[in-house]
Design a protein around this motif. Sequence first.
Motif, PDB file in Angstrom:
ATOM      1  N   GLY A  30       0.780  -1.229   0.000  1.00  0.00           N
ATOM      2  CA  GLY A  30       0.000   0.000   0.000  1.00  0.00           C
ATOM      3  C   GLY A  30       0.809   1.273   0.000  1.00  0.00           C
ATOM      4  O   GLY A  30       0.236   2.374   0.050  1.00  0.00           O
ATOM      5  N   GLN A  31       2.142   1.194  -0.049  1.00  0.00           N
ATOM      6  CA  GLN A  31       2.973   2.396  -0.028  1.00  0.00           C
ATOM      7  C   GLN A  31       3.370   2.798  -1.450  1.00  0.00           C
ATOM      8  O   GLN A  31       3.846   1.975  -2.226  1.00  0.00           O
ATOM      9  N   ARG A  32       3.177   4.071  -1.778  1.00  0.00           N
ATOM     10  CA  ARG A  32       3.649   4.575  -3.058  1.00  0.00           C
ATOM     11  C   ARG A  32       5.171   4.693  -3.027  1.00  0.00           C
ATOM     12  O   ARG A  32       5.751   4.938  -1.976  1.00  0.00           O
ATOM     13  N   LEU A  33       5.801   4.511  -4.174  1.00  0.00           N
ATOM     14  CA  LEU A  33       7.257   4.587  -4.253  1.00  0.00           C
ATOM     15  C   LEU A  33       7.673   5.946  -4.801  1.00  0.00           C
ATOM     16  O   LEU A  33       7.193   6.373  -5.856  1.00  0.00           O
ATOM     17  N   ASN A  34       8.562   6.619  -4.089  1.00  0.00           N
ATOM     18  CA  ASN A  34       9.055   7.922  -4.524  1.00  0.00           C
ATOM     19  C   ASN A  34      10.545   8.034  -4.202  1.00  0.00           C
ATOM     20  O   ASN A  34      10.981   7.643  -3.116  1.00  0.00           O
ATOM     21  N   GLY A  35      11.302   8.574  -5.173  1.00  0.00           N
ATOM     22  CA  GLY A  35      12.730   8.760  -4.928  1.00  0.00           C
ATOM     23  C   GLY A  35      13.558   8.308  -6.112  1.00  0.00           C
ATOM     24  O   GLY A  35      13.204   8.565  -7.262  1.00  0.00           O
ATOM     25  N   SER A  36      14.661   7.638  -5.833  1.00  0.00           N
ATOM     26  CA  SER A  36      15.547   7.180  -6.900  1.00  0.00           C
ATOM     27  C   SER A  36      16.125   5.817  -6.530  1.00  0.00           C
ATOM     28  O   SER A  36      16.291   5.502  -5.347  1.00  0.00           O
ATOM     29  N   ILE A  37      16.417   5.033  -7.551  1.00  0.00           N
ATOM     30  CA  ILE A  37      16.997   3.702  -7.355  1.00  0.00           C
ATOM     31  C   ILE A  37      18.188   3.559  -8.295  1.00  0.00           C
ATOM     32  O   ILE A  37      18.045   3.677  -9.514  1.00  0.00           O
ATOM     33  N   PRO A  38      19.393   3.339  -7.759  1.00  0.00           N
ATOM     34  CA  PRO A  38      20.555   3.094  -8.627  1.00  0.00           C
ATOM     35  C   PRO A  38      20.469   1.700  -9.227  1.00  0.00           C
ATOM     36  O   PRO A  38      20.260   0.721  -8.512  1.00  0.00           O
ATOM     37  N   ILE A  39      20.635   1.597 -10.536  1.00  0.00           N
ATOM     38  CA  ILE A  39      20.557   0.307 -11.209  1.00  0.00           C
ATOM     39  C   ILE A  39      21.945  -0.336 -11.228  1.00  0.00           C
ATOM     40  O   ILE A  39      22.935   0.280 -11.614  1.00  0.00           O
ATOM     41  N   SER A  40      21.994  -1.583 -10.827  1.00  0.00           N
ATOM     42  CA  SER A  40      23.257  -2.314 -10.711  1.00  0.00           C
ATOM     43  C   SER A  40      23.760  -2.764 -12.076  1.00  0.00           C
ATOM     44  O   SER A  40      23.052  -2.695 -13.090  1.00  0.00           O
TER      45      SER A  40
ATOM     46  N   SER B  44      13.251   0.160   0.070  1.00  0.00           N
ATOM     47  CA  SER B  44      13.007   0.902   1.315  1.00  0.00           C
ATOM     48  C   SER B  44      13.334   2.381   1.157  1.00  0.00           C
ATOM     49  O   SER B  44      12.648   3.243   1.716  1.00  0.00           O
ATOM     50  N   ARG B  45      14.391   2.722   0.404  1.00  0.00           N
ATOM     51  CA  ARG B  45      14.771   4.125   0.233  1.00  0.00           C
ATOM     52  C   ARG B  45      13.702   4.916  -0.520  1.00  0.00           C
ATOM     53  O   ARG B  45      13.707   6.149  -0.502  1.00  0.00           O
ATOM     54  N   CYS B  46      12.774   4.189  -1.182  1.00  0.00           N
ATOM     55  CA  CYS B  46      11.681   4.857  -1.899  1.00  0.00           C
ATOM     56  C   CYS B  46      10.357   4.762  -1.148  1.00  0.00           C
ATOM     57  O   CYS B  46       9.312   5.118  -1.702  1.00  0.00           O
ATOM     58  N   GLY B  47      10.401   4.285   0.095  1.00  0.00           N
ATOM     59  CA  GLY B  47       9.202   4.305   0.929  1.00  0.00           C
ATOM     60  C   GLY B  47       8.501   2.988   1.103  1.00  0.00           C
ATOM     61  O   GLY B  47       7.482   2.913   1.815  1.00  0.00           O
ATOM     62  N   ALA B  48       8.986   1.918   0.482  1.00  0.00           N
ATOM     63  CA  ALA B  48       8.355   0.608   0.659  1.00  0.00           C
ATOM     64  C   ALA B  48       8.630   0.082   2.061  1.00  0.00           C
ATOM     65  O   ALA B  48       9.666   0.359   2.651  1.00  0.00           O
ATOM     66  N   LEU B  49       7.678  -0.686   2.580  1.00  0.00           N
ATOM     67  CA  LEU B  49       7.845  -1.332   3.887  1.00  0.00           C
ATOM     68  C   LEU B  49       8.253  -2.774   3.627  1.00  0.00           C
ATOM     69  O   LEU B  49       7.404  -3.656   3.442  1.00  0.00           O
ATOM     70  N   VAL B  50       9.560  -3.005   3.591  1.00  0.00           N
ATOM     71  CA  VAL B  50      10.122  -4.306   3.238  1.00  0.00           C
ATOM     72  C   VAL B  50      11.111  -4.692   4.317  1.00  0.00           C
ATOM     73  O   VAL B  50      11.974  -3.909   4.700  1.00  0.00           O
ATOM     74  N   GLU B  51      11.008  -5.932   4.793  1.00  0.00           N
ATOM     75  CA  GLU B  51      11.874  -6.398   5.878  1.00  0.00           C
ATOM     76  C   GLU B  51      12.327  -7.821   5.601  1.00  0.00           C
ATOM     77  O   GLU B  51      11.498  -8.701   5.280  1.00  0.00           O
ATOM     78  N   ARG B  52      13.624  -8.070   5.702  1.00  0.00           N
ATOM     79  CA  ARG B  52      14.148  -9.434   5.610  1.00  0.00           C
ATOM     80  C   ARG B  52      14.155 -10.049   6.986  1.00  0.00           C
ATOM     81  O   ARG B  52      14.634  -9.444   7.953  1.00  0.00           O
ATOM     82  N   ILE B  53      13.655 -11.264   7.062  1.00  0.00           N
ATOM     83  CA  ILE B  53      13.604 -11.997   8.328  1.00  0.00           C
ATOM     84  C   ILE B  53      14.516 -13.201   8.203  1.00  0.00           C
ATOM     85  O   ILE B  53      14.266 -14.105   7.394  1.00  0.00           O
ATOM     86  N   SER B  54      15.593 -13.208   8.982  1.00  0.00           N
ATOM     87  CA  SER B  54      16.538 -14.305   8.921  1.00  0.00           C
ATOM     88  C   SER B  54      16.021 -15.475   9.718  1.00  0.00           C
ATOM     89  O   SER B  54      15.405 -15.312  10.783  1.00  0.00           O
ATOM     90  N   GLY B  55      16.281 -16.673   9.176  1.00  0.00           N
ATOM     91  CA  GLY B  55      15.799 -17.838   9.894  1.00  0.00           C
ATOM     92  C   GLY B  55      16.206 -19.112   9.202  1.00  0.00           C
ATOM     93  O   GLY B  55      16.866 -19.109   8.204  1.00  0.00           O
TER      94      GLY B  55
END
Length: 429
Positions: A9-19, A418-429
């Motif tokens: 539900g989060q809009r993405l705004n900002g910039s993303i460096p392409i690898s 995340s730098r563009c506003g997404a709510l993303v989390e890695r869960i280690s396990g």
Amino acid sequence: MDKIRITGGQRLNGSIPISGAKNAALPLMIASLLTDETLTLVNVPRLSDVTALSRILSNHGADRTVAGKRIGQSAESGQTISLTARQIVDTCAPYELVSTMRASFWVIAPILARMGEARISLPGGCAIGTRPVDLLLMALERLGAEIRIENGYALARAPKGLKGGEIVFPKVTVGGTHTALMGAVLAQGTTVIENAACEPEVTDLAACLTKMGARIEGAGTPRIVVTGVARLGGAHHTVLPDRIEAGTYAMAVAMTGGDVVLEGVTPDLLQAALDALIRAGVDITATNEGIRVRRNGAAIAAVDIETQPFPGFPTDLQAQFMALMTMAKGTSRIRETIFENRFMHVQELARLGARIRLDGDVAIVEGVPKLTGAPVMATDLRASVSLVIAGLAAEGDTMINRVYHLDRGFEALEAKLSRCGALVERISG
């Protein structure tokens, strides 16, 4: 095993460096086996496939050094790798190494060209179809190699060296074209490659080989002419931007709405995919920094696509585009013409509420007003990132399992989103 949780539900705004492009970096790294001098590659992405291939090249005698980070660099910045194969210490690539990554089979060409023999394990099938290596072996046979299959290995011999010849591919094959190029550059005489792949990654390999002293004409067209040379030297080469990563993030912005600049990439690398997004109602603009992608909240229009070799719509963006079409207004048809079994993401998208039915090589996607978060399972690299795109727009939480697929092809995915506003989390396990 790691998981990724996305709250949609989060809009993405900002910039993303392409690898740097994974699909370019891997054959470029393999090309280091063609010379006893150092090949330095800049902008190599930090991916598990790159790490795995480094181990495979080390098995053949290539030494690797990785430059340290410069001041101001982040984990999203590509690395600089230098590879030196002064001697090929082993002409055999065993099953336990080749089975970890199909592209490693391509070592057969430089090892054969340089040493006159190679024993490489057949890679077997994979999640998106068999992808046989018969066309790669055919290319080497056209260069004078004697090849037989024995106990699951391809045994190739050319004791007097490879010789120039005519290679006519019955269908476009990127791996076959990479193999033909790496075999032909050290072959005696002239090689003509017909129906060659035109992908930017093939052009990038040809550009690097040219810096190393190869004589190549026509790369980027269906007809490539290679005049063999006695030896190749070292070179310094920058890996081109990853068009698949750029297209993936463009579709994520289209899915969620927002305004994002994809830094360092040019439209010519993925024009067919951008054209499809424009037809879907997304605003695409080339800028000095890269490509600006915007969607202001208007409905996504349904668009039909068919995957084709470059410059057509890439098969590696098919799953991502399907995720976008799940919330389009209307019904879209997506035809997959490159790989069999590349619709395994359909059932996982359905868990989020997508309406998709399959008819042979066509997926018919009926857009729905909303998706709802759910636990899902990644089946391969591109399928897994399609679930990320869908999860970014779904209501609630989406938990993506088997994210090691993502680590094979997307550098710092959570950080970039995340730098563009997404709510993303890695869960280690």
